[in-house]
Design a protein around this motif. Structure first.
Motif, mmCIF file in Angstrom:
data_model
loop_
_atom_site.group_PDB
_atom_site.id
_atom_site.type_symbol
_atom_site.label_atom_id
_atom_site.label_comp_id
_atom_site.label_asym_id
_atom_site.label_seq_id
_atom_site.Cartn_x
_atom_site.Cartn_y
_atom_site.Cartn_z
ATOM 1 N N ARG A 11 1.029 -1.232 -0.098
ATOM 2 C CA ARG A 11 -0.050 0.023 -0.065
ATOM 3 C C ARG A 11 0.779 1.132 0.190
ATOM 4 O O ARG A 11 1.763 1.187 0.650
ATOM 5 C CB ARG A 11 -0.863 -0.084 1.182
ATOM 6 C CG ARG A 11 -1.923 -0.958 1.170
ATOM 7 C CD ARG A 11 -2.962 -1.072 2.053
ATOM 8 N NE ARG A 11 -3.921 -1.918 1.971
ATOM 9 C CZ ARG A 11 -4.717 -2.515 2.927
ATOM 10 N NH1 ARG A 11 -4.757 -2.003 4.115
ATOM 11 N NH2 ARG A 11 -5.576 -3.549 2.772
ATOM 12 N N GLN A 12 0.326 2.356 -0.760
ATOM 13 C CA GLN A 12 1.257 3.192 -0.770
ATOM 14 C C GLN A 12 0.452 4.493 -0.250
ATOM 15 O O GLN A 12 0.781 5.668 -0.772
ATOM 16 C CB GLN A 12 1.540 3.990 -2.230
ATOM 17 C CG GLN A 12 2.162 2.632 -3.386
ATOM 18 C CD GLN A 12 3.599 2.382 -2.734
ATOM 19 O OE1 GLN A 12 4.316 3.597 -2.592
ATOM 20 N NE2 GLN A 12 3.992 1.342 -2.550
ATOM 21 N N PHE A 13 -0.312 4.118 0.760
ATOM 22 C CA PHE A 13 -0.906 5.211 1.531
ATOM 23 C C PHE A 13 -1.041 5.116 2.745
ATOM 24 O O PHE A 13 -1.292 3.684 3.412
ATOM 25 C CB PHE A 13 -2.284 5.553 1.006
ATOM 26 C CG PHE A 13 -3.385 4.228 0.809
ATOM 27 C CD1 PHE A 13 -4.069 4.043 1.860
ATOM 28 C CD2 PHE A 13 -3.179 3.616 -0.402
ATOM 29 C CE1 PHE A 13 -4.688 2.572 1.772
ATOM 30 C CE2 PHE A 13 -4.133 2.460 -0.459
ATOM 31 C CZ PHE A 13 -4.936 2.276 0.863
ATOM 32 N N ASP A 14 -1.253 5.935 3.768
ATOM 33 C CA ASP A 14 -1.383 5.730 5.160
ATOM 34 C C ASP A 14 -2.877 5.359 5.430
ATOM 35 O O ASP A 14 -3.861 5.993 5.186
ATOM 36 C CB ASP A 14 -1.153 6.948 6.105
ATOM 37 C CG ASP A 14 -1.375 6.867 7.382
ATOM 38 O OD1 ASP A 14 -2.087 6.019 7.804
ATOM 39 O OD2 ASP A 14 -0.759 7.851 8.128
ATOM 40 N N GLU A 15 -3.270 4.190 5.507
ATOM 41 C CA GLU A 15 -4.569 3.519 5.824
ATOM 42 C C GLU A 15 -5.239 4.256 7.065
ATOM 43 O O GLU A 15 -6.408 4.496 6.953
ATOM 44 C CB GLU A 15 -4.455 1.922 6.257
ATOM 45 C CG GLU A 15 -5.894 1.414 6.334
ATOM 46 C CD GLU A 15 -5.555 -0.125 6.298
ATOM 47 O OE1 GLU A 15 -6.704 -0.777 6.608
ATOM 48 O OE2 GLU A 15 -4.661 -0.898 6.558
ATOM 49 N N GLN A 16 -4.656 4.595 8.076
ATOM 50 C CA GLN A 16 -5.358 5.280 9.110
ATOM 51 C C GLN A 16 -5.886 6.628 8.671
ATOM 52 O O GLN A 16 -7.081 7.103 8.998
ATOM 53 C CB GLN A 16 -4.347 5.458 10.455
ATOM 54 C CG GLN A 16 -4.042 4.205 10.983
ATOM 55 C CD GLN A 16 -5.159 3.193 11.755
ATOM 56 O OE1 GLN A 16 -6.087 3.942 12.156
ATOM 57 N NE2 GLN A 16 -5.118 2.315 11.377
ATOM 58 N N GLU A 17 -4.981 7.395 7.819
ATOM 59 C CA GLU A 17 -5.291 8.578 7.371
ATOM 60 C C GLU A 17 -6.632 8.388 6.366
ATOM 61 O O GLU A 17 -7.531 9.324 6.442
ATOM 62 C CB GLU A 17 -4.165 9.243 6.678
ATOM 63 C CG GLU A 17 -4.603 10.720 6.179
ATOM 64 C CD GLU A 17 -3.151 11.388 5.459
ATOM 65 O OE1 GLU A 17 -3.417 12.329 4.662
ATOM 66 O OE2 GLU A 17 -2.180 10.763 5.773
ATOM 67 N N VAL A 18 -6.284 7.390 5.250
ATOM 68 C CA VAL A 18 -7.361 7.166 4.412
ATOM 69 C C VAL A 18 -8.728 6.858 5.157
ATOM 70 O O VAL A 18 -9.864 7.444 4.787
ATOM 71 C CB VAL A 18 -7.317 6.203 3.570
ATOM 72 C CG1 VAL A 18 -8.266 5.530 2.626
ATOM 73 C CG2 VAL A 18 -5.876 6.475 2.604
ATOM 74 N N THR B 65 -9.439 11.456 -0.566
ATOM 75 C CA THR B 65 -8.350 10.538 -0.078
ATOM 76 C C THR B 65 -6.846 10.918 -0.675
ATOM 77 O O THR B 65 -5.795 10.737 -0.146
ATOM 78 C CB THR B 65 -8.345 9.235 0.190
ATOM 79 O OG1 THR B 65 -8.700 8.765 -1.101
ATOM 80 C CG2 THR B 65 -9.562 8.845 1.200
#
Length: 193
Positions: free
Chosen positions: A5-12, A37
């Motif tokens: 994953r290339q994103f911060d899951e918590q932020e998304v 997002t």
């Protein structure tokens, strides 16, 4: 790394929660979620499956945070009236925050639940049931109220009243008007110390 994953899951999930809170489960689209997002729709689908799966994750996060706030509020005060006053302060601030005010996510989702899946309806019922348990526990812990009030029945009445407040907020009632209503309700229900 392929597949990472290339994103911060918590932020998304936090951003998705905001989108669902503003638009509702059924009006929010995957495009809305992607735009908010900054994550492409395909990546969202790959990571979570579908819009409802993202919603359930966001709703679970909301439920935990909300119930923690409620639980803290319900431990403040020596009598049922004081505890319920603090509880309603949290409820009202929660639904009137934001610009424009965001309302109550649980109530909004409950109203959509007739056209939602079983999982969504179960999550809503779960939050409302846990809310009842928090209120029951707080009221039952006060020795003076044990004999005078059936805390389980009172808890259900209080939760029912919160849904009414959420509807009144959506109808344009101010934070002050909602607080006045809650104060009158508490006074009628358990009296004031």
């Amino acid at each position: 790394m392929v597949g990472a994953r290339q994103f911060d899951e918590q932020e998304v999930i936090a951003i998705a929660l905001d989108v669902f809170w503003r638009k509702g489960l059924h009006d929010a689209t995957m495009q809305d979620l992607a735009a908010a997002t900054g994550v492409q729709r395909g990546s969202l689908y790959n990571a979570y499956g579908d819009k409802e799966a993202i919603f359930l994750r966001a709703f679970d996060r909301y439920a935990e945070q909300f119930l923690e706030m409620v639980d803290r509020a319900l431990t403040q005060g020596d009598d049922a009236a004081a505890r319920l006053d603090k509880f309603f302060d949290v409820i009202i601030v929660n639904m009137t925050s934001g610009s424009p005010p965001r309302g109550c996510l649980t109530t909004r989702t409950a109203l959509d639940a007739a056209i939602s899946s079983t999982d969504v309806r179960q999550r809503v019922r779960g939050v409302l049931g846990r809310l009842e348990q928090c209120i029951d526990k707080a009221i039952d812990a006060i020795p003076a109220t044990k004999a005078a009030i059936d805390s389980k029945r009172l808890a259900r009445v209080v939760v029912t009243f919160t849904r009414g407040l959420a509807v009144m907020e959506r109808a344009g009632y101010s934070r002050k008007q909602l607080k006045d209503s809650a104060e009158t309700f508490v006074q009628a229900l358990v009296g004031k110390a």
